[in-house]
Design an enzyme around this catalytic site. Structure first.
Site, PDB file in Angstrom:
ATOM      1  N   GLU A 211     132.504  67.707  77.855  1.00  0.00           N
ATOM      2  CA  GLU A 211     131.824  68.203  76.667  1.00  0.00           C
ATOM      3  C   GLU A 211     131.327  69.639  76.864  1.00  0.00           C
ATOM      4  O   GLU A 211     130.156  69.959  76.648  1.00  0.00           O
ATOM      5  CB  GLU A 211     130.661  67.271  76.289  1.00  0.00           C
ATOM      6  CG  GLU A 211     131.124  65.862  75.962  1.00  0.00           C
ATOM      7  CD  GLU A 211     130.018  64.943  75.467  1.00  0.00           C
ATOM      8  OE1 GLU A 211     130.300  64.096  74.620  1.00  0.00           O
ATOM      9  OE2 GLU A 211     128.870  65.109  75.937  1.00  0.00           O
ATOM     10  N   GLU A 288     135.687  59.430  73.452  1.00  0.00           N
ATOM     11  CA  GLU A 288     134.424  58.702  73.314  1.00  0.00           C
ATOM     12  C   GLU A 288     134.216  58.312  71.857  1.00  0.00           C
ATOM     13  O   GLU A 288     133.748  59.133  71.052  1.00  0.00           O
ATOM     14  CB  GLU A 288     133.229  59.528  73.814  1.00  0.00           C
ATOM     15  CG  GLU A 288     133.185  59.705  75.324  1.00  0.00           C
ATOM     16  CD  GLU A 288     131.889  60.338  75.811  1.00  0.00           C
ATOM     17  OE1 GLU A 288     130.917  60.396  75.018  1.00  0.00           O
ATOM     18  OE2 GLU A 288     131.851  60.766  76.978  1.00  0.00           O
TER      19      GLU A 288
END
Length: 763
Positions: A211, A288
């Site tokens: 991320e 995710e």
């Protein structure tokens, strides 16, 4: 000139990668195209689930993996936890780090003899991967080594913060060296065990970084340079499987000298149907898909309706997605002091399809299983055709996959949050509930609708066991601290720099003389003590008595606490116990974030405010009970435990001890800590984690599936402790004489602590 410079850099990068591979062709059984990952020559629609090995026990792993397989998953996804595996530096940084710490600090010098890697017990990554392989599933190994994950320090070991000249997650040589060393270590361990798919193993994907998009933007050119370096470093390791960068729009693609090197950028979030990879030849992957949300102390718990989760997955797949990982599929437990945030709860249940205790959560598990079965029945059409979109009226669409071989599959969607969708497709009539998608594997017959759940809801009970607990206590003496454990310096020190995160607790103690002529003494008034804290919690003791407590929150870690204090003429002792509740796990340069006390002032003296900030302060790291290892069966034998004979609330800073026999049966167990305040708990020397019965505040209104989900929706538990029950793994127990130790910071009634079993039924 700039163009030539860029070309030279790109050519140099190609040479570095090719040299690292020895100009050899990579044996690669996992490739990809724009449609999907290709394993052994076959495109695949793949469902994956996150199960983090240290958030459960090795005795649970096999059952969790089998439940995942039975639920229709193809892959188990896990982070790799750097701070667990390298708690102290295990490489050439050691000499420089030890020199730095010895020269600049009077606190927490590392024990060189203990510097080693740890892959034992819950940290046995190889064993976990091999169990996945034994079950016939694949592995996505998310090395990071930054992981976020609501994990302490984002997975980084605390010693990393003290490497001279370091700056996390940017174009910084000390950081890049340490990151590369650890990544190489993990890759080599996997290679030595033949665990990559190119070696016949189960690992089909690896992840570098995590991320990074916000940092990439914040750091500018240094962020981009670091991201490019990280990609090149990963690709140079010759694993024979693709690497991904999740939530990173600019993940590298490198083509040189007839070799094609790739990092696949992927999506994380509640929804990813908007997402497209940054190159047209990469598959659309969702690393995710958030099945719920994490909890923080004083915040509510969260539920994500499975109807919406299934709707989100179907939306993603109908747009051409081919890989979905559920984060989390089993959340588990933040044992010990592993939770980050700060303020993240010990439970990491996440409203996942398999709950914290390893039990199936219905209808989430069963409805997703039915979804996977429906999608797999469409796999041939989905992987051999691009979708055509037909608008069938307001809020209504059809995505149709029709291959040259005659296979046809369709997704019929009703995006209206409230109204039933009636539509005509291929001359047939269909009715769809609000906010739902129907799946037609033959473009005719509906086999699954995301909003129509055919699985009964789990009913959870926490039932008492026939386990009696007879308690003994030991009290911390605020006024008595071992002199050899104390360091005294002028001013207030930052907490983590002193404790090195070896404990949650740091004592700040100073003396204060009150003259007998002060007016407040004769008027019967109290003075006000104000403490400014960078976080996270605080207990104020004056002359050995608790005056008050305060804490921040996950959203507002800093706080100012003003408390009336009772001082007498002569010498007074002010002891401030500052408490960490996990280190930060996210944010730009979080290595520089602070904890502990920053300013102390006293109000109400005849001469006005008195600033105590630059007094001489004495520092004691940790608790006396921690020094004596009271949480372990191997604690100091000379401790005088006192038999507890009353059920009244215990005083602050009290250790509680009891022995118990293992309850019969196989049901998962938990401790009911509802009668206590805040502290930590151990079973046979194993740390269950932090407990805190602070009550949750939030917006706990009705929860409906039929609208865009965010973590602010579907909250529950307001007015109750955020976490009341704490998982006790049965594998930590002996048949008889199990040691339970509780350290209570502010006071509680240990006579009401009970061992309960978790029973789940459907109906």
């Amino acid at each position: 000139m700039e163009a030539n410079s860029a070309a030279i850099k790109w050519f140099s990068l190609c040479i570095v990668v090719l040299l690292s591979l020895g100009f050899q062709g990579i044996q690669c059984d996992v490739t990809y195209d724009n449609k999907a990952l290709i394993i052994d020559g076959q495109r695949r629609i793949l469902f994956s689930g996150s199960i983090h090995y240290p958030r459960s026990t090795p005795q649970m792993w096999g059952g969790l993996i089998q439940k995942a397989k039975d639920g229709g998953l193809d892959i188990i996804d896990t982070y790799v936890f750097w701070n667990l595996h390298e708690p102290s530096p295990g490489n050439v940084t050691l000499f420089f780090l030890c020199f730095f710490l010895t020269f600049f600090s009077k606190f927490s010098i590392p024990n060189i003899n203990s510097l080693q890697y740890n892959f034992e017990g819950r940290y046995d990554l190889v064993h976990f991967v091999k169990l996945v392989q034994k079950a016939g599933l694949y592995v996505h190994l998310r090395i990071g080594p930054y992981i976020c994950g609501e994990w302490n320090f984002g997975g980084f070991p605390v010693w990393l913060k003290y490497v001279p000249g370091i700056s996390f997650r940017t174009d910084n040589e000390p950081f890049k060296m340490e990151m590369q060393n650890f990544t190489k270590k993990i890759v080599q361990i996997m290679k030595d065990e033949n665990l990559f798919q190119s070696q016949g193993g189960p690992i089909i994907l690896s992840q570098i970084e995590n991320e990074y998009e916000p940092e990439d933007k914040a750091f500018g050119s240094a962020g981009h340079a670091y991201m490019t370096w990280a990609a090149q470093m990963a690709l140079s390791m010759n694993t024979g499987v693709p690497w991904v960068m999740c939530k990173e729009f600019d993940a590298l693609t490198l083509w040189c000298s007839n070799f094609y090197f790739f990092l696949i950028n992927t999506c994380n979030g509640f929804y990813c149907d908007y997402f497209s990879p940054n190159k047209p030849n990469k598959p659309t992957m969702w690393t995710e898909a958030w099945t719920g949300w994490f909890s923080d102390f004083a915040g509510p718990n969260h539920q994500r309706p499975v109807e919406d989760l299934a709707f989100a997955v179907a939306r993603f797949l109908q747009k051409g997605g081919s890989f979905v990982n559920y984060y989390m599929y089993h959340g588990g437990t933040n044992f010990g002091r592993t939770s980050g945030g700060p303020f993240i709860t010990t439970s990491y249940d996440y409203d996942a399809p398999i709950d914290e205790y390893g039990l199936i959560r219905q209808p989430k598990y069963g409805h997703l299983k039915d979804l996977h079965k429906a999608i797999k029945s469409c796999e041939k059409a989905l992987l051999n055709a691009d979708p055509t979109v037909e608008n069938l009226g307001a809020y209504k669409q059809a995505h149709v996959f029709s291959s040259n071989s005659g296979d046809c599959a369709a997704f019929l969607a009703n995006y209206h949050p409230n109204g039933t969708g009636k539509l005509t497709f291929n001359n047939m009539h269909y009715s769809l509930p609000p906010w739902s998608i129907s799946i037609l594997p033959d473009c005719k017959n509906v086999v699954f609708n995301t909003a129509q759940v055919g699985v009964q809801t789990s009913q959870v009970q926490m039932l008492p066991t026939a386990t009696g607990l007879s308690w003994e206590t030991f009290s911390e003496d605020v006024l008595s601290v071992d002199e050899d454990k104390i360091t005294t310096v002028p001013g207030l020190l930052e907490q983590i720099n002193v404790t090195r995160d070896t404990t949650d607790y740091l004592w700040y103690t100073t003396g204060l003389t009150i003259r007998s002529y002060e007016s407040f003494l004769h008027q019967g008034n109290l003075l006000n003590l104000t403490v400014d804290s960078a976080g996270h919690a605080l207990h104020v003791f004056v002359n050995g008595e608790l005056s008050g407590s305060a804490h921040g929150s996950r959203k507002s870690k800093r706080f100012t606490f003003t408390v009336p204090v009772k001082l007498h003429a002569g010498r007074n002792r002010i002891s401030l116990q500052s408490i960490a509740v996990g280190l930060p796990n996210i944010g730009t340069h979080f290595e520089n974030w602070k904890a502990g006390i920053e300013r102390v002032t006293l109000h109400g003296l005849d001469k006005g405010e008195k600033d105590l900030t630059w007094n001489k302060w004495s520092y004691k790291v940790g608790l006396k009970g921690e020094d004596m290892n009271l949480g372990s069966p191997d604690s100091v034998p000379s401790v005088e435990w006192m038999k507890r004979t009353t059920s009244a609330q215990s005083p602050p800073l009290t250790w509680h001890r009891a022995y118990f026999d293992e309850p019969k049966g196989e049901d998962p167990l938990a401790l009911d800590m509802g009668s206590m305040g805040k502290g930590q708990v151990w079973i046979n020397g194993n740390s269950i984690g932090r407990y805190w019965t602070v009550k949750a505040t939030g917006d706990c209104n009705a929860c409906g599936y039929n609208a865009t989900f965010r973590e602010t929706k579907c909250q529950f538990g307001c007015g109750q402790p955020t976490q009341r029950w704490y998982h006790v793994p049965r594998s930590w127990l002996k048949p008889t004489k199990n040691l339970l130790v509780v350290f209570e910071e502010i006071g509680g009634d240990s006579s009401q602590i009970s061992l309960v079993k978790r029973l789940v039924t459907s109906g």
